[in-house]
Enzyme design. Structure first.
Site, PDB file in Angstrom:
ATOM      1  N   CYS A  19       4.671  12.299 109.389  1.00 38.97           N
ATOM      2  CA  CYS A  19       5.787  13.069 108.603  1.00 38.97           C
ATOM      3  C   CYS A  19       6.772  12.666 110.299  1.00 38.97           C
ATOM      4  O   CYS A  19       6.812  12.578 111.275  1.00 38.97           O
ATOM      5  CB  CYS A  19       5.886  14.001 108.618  1.00 38.97           C
ATOM      6  SG  CYS A  19       7.413  14.830 107.080  1.00 38.97           S
ATOM      7  N   GLY A  70       2.695  13.841 103.804  1.00 39.89           N
ATOM      8  CA  GLY A  70       4.125  12.985 104.665  1.00 39.89           C
ATOM      9  C   GLY A  70       4.844  12.865 104.198  1.00 39.89           C
ATOM     10  O   GLY A  70       5.296  13.484 103.558  1.00 39.89           O
ATOM     11  N   CYS A 275      -6.546  16.130  93.811  1.00 39.94           N
ATOM     12  CA  CYS A 275      -5.959  15.909  93.138  1.00 39.94           C
ATOM     13  C   CYS A 275      -5.459  15.822  95.009  1.00 39.94           C
ATOM     14  O   CYS A 275      -5.832  15.901  96.030  1.00 39.94           O
ATOM     15  CB  CYS A 275      -5.508  17.869  92.800  1.00 39.94           C
ATOM     16  SG  CYS A 275      -3.940  19.186  93.494  1.00 39.94           S
ATOM     17  N   ASP A 276      -3.758  16.409  95.421  1.00 43.26           N
ATOM     18  CA  ASP A 276      -3.058  16.441  96.574  1.00 43.26           C
ATOM     19  C   ASP A 276      -3.290  17.803  97.795  1.00 43.26           C
ATOM     20  O   ASP A 276      -3.494  17.991  99.108  1.00 43.26           O
ATOM     21  CB  ASP A 276      -1.665  16.185  96.880  1.00 43.26           C
ATOM     22  CG  ASP A 276      -0.901  16.732  96.074  1.00 43.26           C
ATOM     23  OD1 ASP A 276      -1.125  17.541  95.361  1.00 43.26           O
ATOM     24  OD2 ASP A 276      -0.201  16.626  96.372  1.00 43.26           O
ATOM     25  N   CYS A 317      -8.346  38.537  83.311  1.00 40.88           N
ATOM     26  CA  CYS A 317      -7.272  37.317  83.074  1.00 40.88           C
ATOM     27  C   CYS A 317      -7.467  37.033  81.638  1.00 40.88           C
ATOM     28  O   CYS A 317      -6.456  36.145  81.260  1.00 40.88           O
ATOM     29  CB  CYS A 317      -7.808  36.110  83.633  1.00 40.88           C
ATOM     30  SG  CYS A 317      -6.661  34.576  84.045  1.00 40.88           S
ATOM     31  N   CYS A 326       0.229  30.984  81.398  1.00 47.99           N
ATOM     32  CA  CYS A 326      -0.564  30.746  82.261  1.00 47.99           C
ATOM     33  C   CYS A 326      -1.669  30.076  83.115  1.00 47.99           C
ATOM     34  O   CYS A 326      -2.072  29.160  84.231  1.00 47.99           O
ATOM     35  CB  CYS A 326      -0.670  31.104  83.871  1.00 47.99           C
ATOM     36  SG  CYS A 326      -1.243  32.947  83.709  1.00 47.99           S
ATOM     37  N   CYS A 348      -0.066  36.255  90.035  1.00 50.56           N
ATOM     38  CA  CYS A 348      -0.223  36.273  89.127  1.00 50.56           C
ATOM     39  C   CYS A 348       0.731  37.579  88.665  1.00 50.56           C
ATOM     40  O   CYS A 348       1.734  37.264  87.300  1.00 50.56           O
ATOM     41  CB  CYS A 348      -1.550  36.955  88.944  1.00 50.56           C
ATOM     42  SG  CYS A 348      -1.792  38.156  86.689  1.00 50.56           S
TER      43      CYS A 348
END
Length: 365
Positions: A19, A70, A275-276, A317, A326, A348
């Protein structure tokens, strides 16, 4: 014959972690530990061609490439012009190929804007509010301001008619400024907004990093922002809220989905992750250059090893009245050592406050 897989999108990191800014909250910079080789780490044309050909061969009706970093513009405009050529070459009959491009805006000029408009790219522009708030964390490598360059990029995109949205990170520096930030964006002519908490962990303690908003700060920000947005909702789109008012809760964000959204993250060298946020050595699914590691197989590996984790929820939860809104939040938001319940998001309380505020407003009309 292998079972047909459901469509998924690619989060492509053609420049990896590289970056031209040094944002104080960048979570992706730590991935440089996985790729310590010297010199530029840019996706080669061979890797891009292999990736595009393999992905489009799955014949999804609407495949999407989401170019991120980046900073993806470091690959140069010619790289993306070639990518579009390859998409046209390998796209099948009837396929509608989408491209999204997340940028810090520093290198965006008229040529980039014309390219985005001509090829119908959806652009995400990272900006954290007015200059003094934006520059709290979004500085260049020398520690200087990046605001003016980003502002200019936003105005160029707007004038050129490029479809774009502004991505604002919520930090401890701007968490008490929701209305100020929203008004600033509206006055700037930016109608499509998105807000994400700058979540990360302190590498030494494992607790919330110093820039990450505390749960009560994020709650204050989200509630204040929603209260500002509700009477403005016909004029301003805030992606974080639009789905709450949509019929059937359509278009909800990944963080609020029952399952992790269907993505694969592709690094500059073709390595693939679920996932990134999970570009970690132990999470690597394979490499698109491997003989048997096509995207279909790599996504199946993701569905077996990664996707079920979001459903590992605590008893508290599962008993929450807001569960169906959620589903415990994002997996990575559960990892903080100071999270009182590691089977739901540390945020949460913030999400619960948002949902209560939103549905009181919606019921009241």
């Amino acid at each position: 014959m292998p079972k047909r897989i459901n469509p998924f999108q690619l989060l492509v990191k053609p420049a990896g972690f590289q970056c031209n800014l040094r944002c104080g909250y960048c979570f992706y910079l730590k991935t440089k530990e996985l790729y310590p080789e010297p010199g530029p780490r840019l996706m080669s044309e061979d890797t891009a061609e292999r990736m595009i050909k393999n992905y489009l061969s799955l014949n999804f009706p609407a495949p999407v490439f989401i170019w991120q970093g980046g900073e993806p513009s470091l690959c140069g405009l010619e790289f993306f012009e070639r990518a579009v050529e390859l998409e046209k070459k390998f796209g099948g009959p009837g396929q509608i190929i989408g491209n999204a491009f997340q940028s810090n805006g520093v290198l965006i000029d008229q040529d980039w804007c014309e390219f985005f408009a001509r090829n119908r790219f959806l652009v995400g522009l990272s900006m954290d509010g007015p200059k003094e708030l934006h520059d709290s964390y979004r500085r260049d490598r020398a520690g200087g301001s990046s605001f003016d360059q980003v502002w200019d990029a936003g105005q160029m995109l707007r004038r050129q008619g490029v479809e774009f949205n502004v991505l604002c990170m919520v930090t401890r520096a701007n968490a008490g400024k929701a209305r100020e930030i929203a008004r600033f964006f509206r006055q700037a002519g930016f109608r499509y907004l998105q807000f994400i908490p700058a979540f990360d962990l302190d590498p030494e303690t494992g607790r919330l990093a110093g820039f990450a908003p505390r749960p009560e700060q994020l709650a204050e920000f989200l509630v204040e922002l929603f209260q500002w947005w509700w009477p403005e909702r016909e004029a301003i789109s805030i992606r974080d809220f639009d789905w709450l008012a949509a019929p059937g809760l359509q278009g909800r964000l990944c963080v609020f989905s029952e399952s992790c959204a269907p993505y694969l993250a592709v690094e500059h060298n073709g390595d693939v992750y679920p996932c990134d946020f999970y570009v970690r050595a132990r999470e690597k699914l394979g490499n698109i250059g491997e003989a048997r590691a096509g995207f279909a197989e790599l996504f199946r590996r993701r569905e077996r090893a990664f996707s079920p984790r979001k459903k590992w929820l605590s008893r508290a939860c599962r008993a929450c009245p807001w569960l169906r809104f959620c589903f415990g939040g994002c997996l990575r938001e559960r990892e903080a050592k100071d999270n009182p319940d590691p089977k739901k998001s540390i945020y949460c309380p913030a999400y619960s406050a948002l949902f209560e505020t939103a549905f009181n407003k919606i019921r009241a009309g």
